[in-house]
Enzyme design. Structure first.
Site, PDB file in Angstrom:
ATOM      1  CB  THR A 155      -0.936  -0.027   1.230  1.00 27.66           C
ATOM      2  OG1 THR A 155      -1.857  -1.103   1.035  1.00 27.66           O
ATOM      3  CG2 THR A 155      -1.700   1.257   1.403  1.00 27.66           C
ATOM      4  CB  THR A 187       0.509  -3.571   6.390  1.00 30.69           C
ATOM      5  OG1 THR A 187      -0.756  -3.713   5.737  1.00 30.69           O
ATOM      6  CG2 THR A 187       0.962  -2.138   6.347  1.00 30.69           C
ATOM      7  CG  ASP A 188      -2.514  -7.273   3.990  1.00 26.63           C
ATOM      8  OD1 ASP A 188      -2.800  -6.594   4.996  1.00 26.63           O
ATOM      9  OD2 ASP A 188      -3.205  -7.254   2.950  1.00 26.63           O
TER      10      ASP A 188
HETATM   11  C1  SIN Z   1      -1.052  -2.941   2.855  1.00 28.23           C
HETATM   12  O1  SIN Z   1       0.095  -2.746   2.495  1.00 28.23           O
HETATM   13  O2  SIN Z   1      -1.528  -2.318   3.846  1.00 28.23           O
HETATM   14  C2  SIN Z   1      -2.004  -3.916   2.222  1.00 28.23           C
HETATM   15  C3  SIN Z   1      -1.546  -4.437   0.926  1.00 28.23           C
HETATM   16  C4  SIN Z   1      -0.267  -5.226   1.036  1.00 28.23           C
HETATM   17  O3  SIN Z   1      -0.034  -5.862   2.064  1.00 28.23           O
HETATM   18  O4  SIN Z   1       0.492  -5.225   0.062  1.00 28.23           O
END
Ligand code: SIN
Length: 331
Positions: free
Chosen positions: A20, A103-104
């Site tokens: 993200t 983040t995932d």
């Molecule tokens: C994010 O980064 O918050 C969600 C998408 C990902 O993990 O690439």
């Protein structure tokens, strides 16, 4: 690759993998309907105002290793990332590596990197909960904070920086799907915070785990052992385990209830799996704490690791066994 020159002989390498933090949305006020992994790492770095002054004394070198939404992170990208990171760390003029990531699955990547990289220089992963096009994106601040940690003389080993907090690879866990402060280190707590570009450590020296595996021993083309995660829950039957055995799984991590407890049918299915050579590790589906092994435990416990990190540990251990067998076929 792009270099931001600041008249220095020391470098910080920034490796982009997507997420993200590199996301774009059609509407600036939409933090849900966006595409992750759109902006390349040199554009992303150049868009952070005042970064050259912030890192005065260091040159920034950017490199795009991957461009993925981290829900799709896989072992091939991990191998490439470990090799590019190890290569950068081995250069005498590289002080640290910063990695931008979704983040995932950042917690799994951080744990994987900690398991395969030397802990002598900082490797700082960072991310964002809002796309780069948001009205108030968190990525630029997180990247600045990650660079503050990377430059700090006390930083070493693999850490994750998000929302002003520094977490170890061992303990970091995403615990919220939307909040900017989406991570926790559970009972251990974060090891530091970044306040107006200054790092305040709450734990020093940082706990650095020696790598269990060498990045140089990994190959992008090598097939990784299939290790899946199963869950205990009310009414758990063990049918998932049987289906996975049919699919040829080599390892299983079971996320037990509470202190890693399992229903009777699931226990029986896992014992049958173990008897046929599948390696099984038991963790807990509880967000905090760790399984305390009972004296008569039949299924080994993943030492304090969450199910997703136990899966990485089991994959690496199965890879190690396979490598040992290949080098000594008598085993
Ligand atoms: C994010 O980064 O918050 C969600 C998408 C990902 O993990 O690439």
């Amino acid at each position: 690759m792009q270099v931001v020159e600041t008249l220095s002989s020391k470098k910080i390498v920034i490796l982009g993998t997507g997420g993200t933090i590199a996301g774009q949305s059609a509407l600036r006020d939409d933090n849900i309907n966006y595409l992750a992994a759109q902006v390349d790492i040199s554009t992303l770095t150049a868009s952070v105002q005042g970064l050259a002054a912030h890192v005065a004394g260091f040159d920034l070198v950017t490199e795009q290793v991957a461009q993925v939404d981290s829900k799709d992170m896989d072992e091939k990208v991990w191998c490439r990332l470990a090799q590019r990171t190890a290569n950068a760390l081995a250069q005498p003029d590289v002080h640290a590596v910063v990695i931008t990531h979704g983040t995932d699955t950042i917690e799994e990547t951080a744990f994987f990197l900690q398991s395969v990289l030397p802990a002598n220089k900082p490797v700082v992963l960072t991310c964002a909960m809002r796309p780069s096009t948001a009205l108030n994106p968190d990525g630029p601040q997180n990247l600045r904070d990650a660079l503050s940690v990377a430059m700090d003389p006390h930083a070493e080993g693999v850490v994750v920086v998000c929302a002003g907090l520094v977490h170890t690879a061992q303990h970091v866990q995403k615990i919220h799907p939307y909040r900017l402060d989406a991570f926790s280190s559970g009972d251990a707590g974060p090891v530091g915070s970044v306040e107006n570009a200054r790092v305040r450590w709450t734990v020093l020296p940082l706990p650095c785990t020696p790598p269990a595996w060498q990045a140089s021993g990994l190959s992008v083309d090598q097939p990784w052992p299939q290790v899946e995660i199963v869950l205990n829950h009310a009414g758990a039957t063990g049918a998932v385990v049987q289906a996975l055995m049919h699919a040829g799984v080599q390892g299983l991590v079971v996320a037990g209830t509470g202190n890693g407890t399992l229903s009777q049918p699931l226990t029986r299915a896992l014992q049958l799996a173990m008897a046929s050579g599948v390696q099984v590790l038991r963790s807990t589906r509880c967000a905090f704490g760790q399984v305390m092994a009972e004296s008569d435990a039949l299924i080994p416990v993943a030492q304090g690791l969450s199910p997703v990190k136990a899966r990485v540990a089991l994959q690496l251990s199965l890879l190690g066994l396979a490598a040992a067998k290949a080098s000594n076929p008598k085993n």
